[in-house]
Write an enzyme that holds these catalytic residues in place. Structure first.
Site, PDB file in Angstrom:
ATOM      1  N   TYR A 223       0.851  -1.191   0.000  1.00  0.00           N
ATOM      2  CA  TYR A 223       0.000   0.000   0.000  1.00  0.00           C
ATOM      3  C   TYR A 223       0.891   1.248   0.000  1.00  0.00           C
ATOM      4  O   TYR A 223       1.400   1.648   1.034  1.00  0.00           O
ATOM      5  CB  TYR A 223      -0.901  -0.027   1.229  1.00  0.00           C
ATOM      6  CG  TYR A 223      -2.056   0.944   1.233  1.00  0.00           C
ATOM      7  CD1 TYR A 223      -2.280   1.824   0.193  1.00  0.00           C
ATOM      8  CD2 TYR A 223      -2.932   0.982   2.302  1.00  0.00           C
ATOM      9  CE1 TYR A 223      -3.345   2.700   0.208  1.00  0.00           C
ATOM     10  CE2 TYR A 223      -4.014   1.850   2.341  1.00  0.00           C
ATOM     11  CZ  TYR A 223      -4.212   2.710   1.299  1.00  0.00           C
ATOM     12  OH  TYR A 223      -5.260   3.582   1.317  1.00  0.00           O
TER      13      TYR A 223
ATOM     14  N   LYS B 139      -0.172  -1.115  -4.809  1.00  0.00           N
ATOM     15  CA  LYS B 139      -1.204  -0.086  -4.932  1.00  0.00           C
ATOM     16  C   LYS B 139      -0.508   1.269  -4.945  1.00  0.00           C
ATOM     17  O   LYS B 139      -0.024   1.734  -3.925  1.00  0.00           O
ATOM     18  CB  LYS B 139      -2.180  -0.187  -3.754  1.00  0.00           C
ATOM     19  CG  LYS B 139      -3.325   0.818  -3.731  1.00  0.00           C
ATOM     20  CD  LYS B 139      -4.202   0.537  -2.492  1.00  0.00           C
ATOM     21  CE  LYS B 139      -5.448   1.408  -2.469  1.00  0.00           C
ATOM     22  NZ  LYS B 139      -5.161   2.807  -2.140  1.00  0.00           N
TER      23      LYS B 139
END
Length: 297
Positions: free
Chosen positions: A131, A159
């Site tokens: 992330y 991501k």
């Protein structure tokens, strides 16, 4: 798992706890839209504001309601020990993937972050998504660090934040990252305002805030881009400019989406953990007008 539309729903709550019925309604809405995956307890899901017990319960509800749709859950925490505990909790309730942001109070170094992912990937048995969200974590990944982490076991996706608005620059950014990661690791774009540009540039997934509340609208744009119709995906994104403007003008997407969820009666007011608050007055009226004008669903 790490392709297509990954929808990130709100976790409705007040100061007495999580509104489980409202969260269930949101997840069921995603199931009806047949999203590719559900990202529970992301930043839109306010994971950082919840206790360990609350986070496991939310993950359990998501898994139970999602049926065949895979659920990914954030395990971000300031201390590695706590991240490992959250990973174990999430796996116990049957999540299909984990989402890990490098949270901190003290500023992290690249080696700190690498050691975090190394420790976690040595102790899990489901895929993990890296992330990269400097807007909330205040940590800036570089491609060299991404490459090192992507070669760890169980890493399945990265991501990334929103790409450049310029298509050629966006593609160059995705290509640079692609060159240093294994072929099996996908790249997913976040930053909804630039999702179409990211998908057109070669990202395989959209990790979407708006998709957590308006999955049908988001899925059409995702599918259009992933089938190679870049011009139409761009047109669909430009049509959503009034929503993107709200995200820019209101300091981000969370409060806008939470206010919209209240307006659409998925949840009641309040729906965010204090001191966060949804909008009232003219801004609330503007949000209501935009979601009606765009016929978001």
């Amino acid at each position: 798992m790490f392709n297509g539309l990954s929808a990130f729903p709100l976790t409705p709550m007040n100061e007495t706890g999580v509104d489980e019925q409202a969260f269930t309604r949101l997840v069921e809405n995603l199931v009806l839209a047949n999203v590719s995956s559900i990202g529970a307890l992301g930043s839109t899901g306010s994971y950082a504001y919840l206790s360990r017990t609350e986070r496991q319960r939310v993950a359990q509800i998501a898994v139970e309601c999602a049926g065949e749709i895979p659920v990914m859950v954030s395990i971000g925490a300031v201390r590695t020990r706590d991240v490992l505990d959250l990973a174990e909790d999430a796996q116990q309730v049957g999540v299909k993937a984990l989402l890990l942001p490098p949270m901190s109070y003290q500023k992290l170094t690249d080696e700190d972050v690498y050691s975090l992912y190394q420790a976690v990937t040595s102790n899990i048995s489901v895929p993990l998504c890296v992330y990269d969200n400097p807007g909330t974590t205040h940590f800036e990944f570089n491609d060299e660090l991404h490459g090192r982490i992507a070669h760890l076991p169980w890493v399945g996706s990265i991501k990334i934040p929103g790409v450049s608005v310029v298509p050629d620059e966006a593609k160059a950014r995705v290509d640079r990252l692609r060159a240093v990661i294994p072929k099996h690791v996908t790249i997913g774009v976040s930053g909804d305002t630039l999702a179409a540009t990211g998908l057109n540039a070669g990202c395989e997934a959209w990790y979407s805030v708006m998709g957590g509340l308006f999955p049908n609208t988001a899925k059409i744009m995702t599918d259009t881009a992933l089938t190679g119709n870049a011009a139409e995906a761009t047109r669909l994104s430009r049509r959503l400019e009034p929503l993107w403007a709200l995200f820019r003008d209101c300091g981000g997407s969370l409060r806008v989406i939470a206010t919209a969820a209240e307006l659409r009666q998925f949840t009641t007011t309040p729906s965010l953990p204090l001191p966060l608050r949804t909008f009232t007055g003219e801004t609330r009226q503007r949000i209501a007008a935009v979601i009606d004008e765009l016929e978001l669903s």
